[in-house]
Enzyme design. Structure first.
Site, PDB file in Angstrom:
ATOM      1  N   ALA A 178       0.705  -1.235  -0.159  1.00 48.62           N
ATOM      2  CA  ALA A 178      -0.010   0.082   0.066  1.00 48.62           C
ATOM      3  C   ALA A 178       0.724   1.325  -0.173  1.00 48.62           C
ATOM      4  CB  ALA A 178      -0.992  -0.021   1.296  1.00 48.62           C
ATOM      5  N   PHE A 192       3.961   1.317  -1.130  1.00 49.30           N
ATOM      6  CA  PHE A 192       4.621   1.599  -2.568  1.00 49.30           C
ATOM      7  C   PHE A 192       3.383   2.194  -3.362  1.00 49.30           C
ATOM      8  CE2 PHE A 192       5.454  -0.048  -6.683  1.00 49.30           C
ATOM      9  CZ  PHE A 192       6.912   0.365  -6.858  1.00 49.30           C
ATOM     10  N   LYS A 250      -6.266 -12.432  -7.772  1.00 50.67           N
ATOM     11  CA  LYS A 250      -4.703 -11.865  -8.071  1.00 50.67           C
ATOM     12  C   LYS A 250      -3.811 -12.723  -6.964  1.00 50.67           C
ATOM     13  CE  LYS A 250      -2.334  -7.639  -8.698  1.00 50.67           C
ATOM     14  NZ  LYS A 250      -1.052  -7.854  -7.800  1.00 50.67           N
TER      15      LYS A 250
END
EC number: 6.5.1.2
Length: 735
Positions: free
Chosen positions: A49, A51, A130
């Site tokens: 988060a 990054f 994902k």
């Protein structure tokens, strides 16, 4: 020359305020540093988060000032462009990243863009989980697995074929009669959550550092030098796409392709679902947001793709991501726990950082006992007191972070954290290094045990010399043993003078790999002490002899790794590479003026000043002298001036756009190895501009200044036949 170059750069961005340029440079450097730690070390130091926030801030800055958006910007790059251990290989078809959305409004906006592009046509969406793993590209020729590679920079990855072959569910040959002549199959390798805790328990038992999460376990296991280690780990893979496909036709929808992959014997996800529109996607996202821990692997979101392959082609891609797909990132998980204490740690550059010790709590599938607090201003801003019940978030399922206190649960026993005035390890008064600095630092760089320990651990780590069997525990034993009283490493310069005789007597605390604190005997409560390098008979352990051998082998590491290992402030892997490439020896770097250093691409003023300040210190120069005396070359001989003709010596070349046969770094390396200087801006002093697809404003500026422009064929002429032949095939404004 330095003044000319700096003037050129300034001229290109005169409309951009200096504050914006400086902020852009800071953000770009931070992002590149974090990408290196994530993809090379498999050990990120910020959350996903955080990054994403940094990258978004950079994107917003470039929206306000488009002149700052260059091909070299992190916003224009596919993540993962770092390789250290394995052979580089090119992907036949580029592997792109995904753009992210973080809330329903952003998701709806993406759907609106798709609807505008496709109009009234009928289309569907494929929803996938994902997978939080390592992206891998499998290449099959006539049904036989010939290569497996990491994503890398999207065009070039690392060849990890021997390690991938150890994953039982990846077939060496595709099943069935109808297999293509050539196919690239994309997917994610992951570490099952149920096995992750077992692995960490074994690592703890052996005194090794556990993995922070299952994603790091997968990446670390897959990037082992010895495939037998990989084979011992229960890795799995889920495939989710096709790149190059030759000798097979008839696919119209991506969901059909998944049926085909399954028929070929490849592992596909049972969770994929085709839906008609936004409501169906929302339902899928909501379901797995509530049931994410029912899945065998870690997930950090949902990927939504336009299912019709023909329409994917119509929507196209940007430089880094397809327009027909989007990733919806789940909000990080949060739990409540007790803040037991706030302690401070000292890093390799002397920075003193507070961190939280909390009552152990399980969040995002793993147990957490420590959390980041960054600096004293963050502690104040969060309003937390020692003894508080706090909200803990494992942001991005990676780095634990304290969000704030549950103030309603306070009972009056809580107390404020007070930043110590002195270094907790050496007692030296702490101070800010310059006016306005938030961080306090211990200025006792030479004698502070913590700084030496952390510097030595960093020097031996993957980013620098990559010495096997040399982690934080070994660094602590060598720099601060209980016995003998004189440590074998007084500073980094002693590293290559270690011998068996110096190692055998060492006794040290047995440290917890997570906290760095001494372990205690569960029965007596006493701190555990061990003879680190000798067995019970007083003979060297097997790992001790291997450690010394690996230290000897590290003498031949590239110059950039030694520069990075000097722990010069602001100098990370990217700046170290730039210095090594430009000066090619440690002596030339020391002798260079501050102006010469600052004019080097990838360096700049702040780094140049830090380098000169570092070499001005006597004991720093003594480290270099000791390494030389031990036989470390400290130069890159492969690019030295004594290795024959350098046909492009004296040329200044700019590379822009996407080349088909070269990565950006590959093109730079090809030019630099022949003596050319590669810069990021076009001026009248530029010799050639090499352009690929989507070259942007640099092409326009080259034509305006009448600088010769080379397409990829012309670039090949330049490399193979030299500048005179290249000038004959170059484009110019007159044409």
């Amino acid at each position: 020359m330095a003044g000319d170059k700096q003037g050129d750069k300034q001229a290109e961005t005169t409309s951009v305020p200096a504050e914006a340029r400086e902020r852009h440079a800071q953000l770009a450097e931070q992002i590149e540093e974090h990408r290196f730690r994530y993809y090379v070390n498999d050990a990120p130091v910020v959350s996903d988060a955080e990054f994403d926030r940094l990258l978004r801030t950079l994107e917003e800055l470039e929206e306000r000032h488009p002149e700052l958006r260059t091909p070299e910007s992190p916003t224009q790059k596919v993540a993962g462009a770092y390789a250290t251990e394995f052979t580089a290989v090119q992907h036949p078809t580029r592997m792109l990243s995904l753009d992210n959305t973080f809330n329903d409004d952003e998701l709806a906006a993406w759907f609106e863009r798709i609807a505008r592009e496709l109009g009234e046509q009928e289309y569907h969406f494929l929803c996938e989980l994902k997978v939080d793993g390592l992206a891998v590209n499998l290449t099959y020729e006539r049904g036989r697995l010939v290569r497996a590679a990491t994503r890398g920079d999207g065009r070039t990855g690392e060849d990890i074929t021997p390690n991938v072959r150890t994953i039982a569910e990846i077939p060496d040959r595709l099943a069935g009669d109808k297999v293509p002549d050539l196919v690239e199959i994309r997917g994610e390798v992951y570490f099952p959550m149920e096995k992750f805790q077992e692995l960490n328990a074994r690592l703890n038992e052996a005194g090794d550092k556990p993995f922070a999460n299952a994603r790091n376990a997968a990446a670390g296991s897959l990037r082992q030098k010895d495939p037998r280690v990989t084979a011992s780990r229960p890795l799995h893979m889920v495939v989710h796409g096709i790149g190059t496909l030759e000798g097979y036709s008839g696919l119209t929808r991506l969901s059909q392709a998944y049926d085909l992959l399954k028929a070929w014997g490849l592992p596909t996800s049972p969770h994929n679902r085709v839906v008609d529109g936004l409501d169906g996607v929302r339902e899928f996202i909501a379901y797995y947001g509530e049931n994410r821990h029912s899945v065998a692997h870690e997930i950090d979101g949902v990927v939504v793709k336009v299912d019709e392959i023909r329409l994917q082609g119509r929507l196209g891609s940007t430089a880094r991501a397809p327009r027909w797909a989007i990733a919806y990132k789940y909000a990080p998980e949060e739990v409540n726990t007790k803040l037991v204490d706030i302690k401070v740690g000292v890093g390799r550059t002397g920075r003193v950082t507070p961190y939280a010790q909390v009552e152990p709590v399980t969040v995002a599938g793993s147990e957490v006992e420590f959390a980041t607090l960054h600096n004293q201003e963050v502690v104040k801003a969060k309003g937390v007191l020692i003894g508080d019940t706090v909200v803990l978030r494992k942001a991005g399922d990676v780095i634990p972070e304290i969000l704030g206190p549950v103030a309603d649960l306070r009972d009056g026993s809580e107390r404020e954290f007070v930043m110590p005035a002195e270094c907790p390890e050496c007692g030296t008064p702490l101070k800010a290094m310059k006016e306005g600095d938030i961080d306090l630092r211990c200025p006792n760089a030479r004698a502070c045990p913590a700084q030496l320990r952390e510097r030595v651990a960093y020097l031996a780590g993957r980013e620098c010399l990559d010495i096997e069997h040399f982690g934080g525990v070994v660094a602590a034993a060598l720099t601060g043993p209980l016995e003998p009283s004189e440590p074998p490493l007084v500073d980094e310069g002693d590293l290559f003078d270690l011998t068996v005789e110096k190692l055998l007597p060492i006794k040290a605390y047995v440290l917890d790999p997570d906290s760095g604190l001494p372990k205690r005997d569960p029965k007596t409560g006493e701190e555990k002490i061990a003879t680190v390098f000798a067995n019970k008979e007083g003979e060297p352990k097997k790992n001790t002899l291997a450690l010394l051998q690996h230290i000897e082998e590290a003498k031949t590491r590239p110059l950039a790794r030694f520069i990075n290992g000097l722990s010069i402030r602001y100098v990370g892997p990217v700046a170290a590479q730039a210095l090594a490439r430009e000066f090619r020896s440690i002596d030339r770097i020391e002798q260079a003026t501050e102006e010469e250093l600052a004019s080097t691409d990838g360096v700049g003023g702040a780094i140049a000043t830090a380098v000169k300040e570092w070499f001005a210190v006597d004991w720093h120069r003594e480290i270099v002298r000791k390494w030389k005396a031990a036989g470390v070359p400290l130069e890159d001989r492969s690019t030295g001036e004594d290795e024959g003709p350098r046909p492009l010596e004296g040329l200044t070349v700019v590379v822009t756009g996407t080349l088909e046969n070269f990565t950006r770094d590959g093109a730079k390396e090809a030019l630099q190895s022949r003596g050319a200087k590669v810069t990021g801006s076009v001026s009248k002093k530029t010799s050639f501009v090499v352009v690929g697809d989507n070259p942007g404003s640099k092409y326009d500026k080259a034509m305006q200044l009448k600088v010769p422009v080379l397409n990829e064929d012309g670039f090949a002429v330049l490399l193979e036949q030299g500048p005179e032949a290249a000038a004959d095939v170059a484009l110019s404004a007159e044409e």
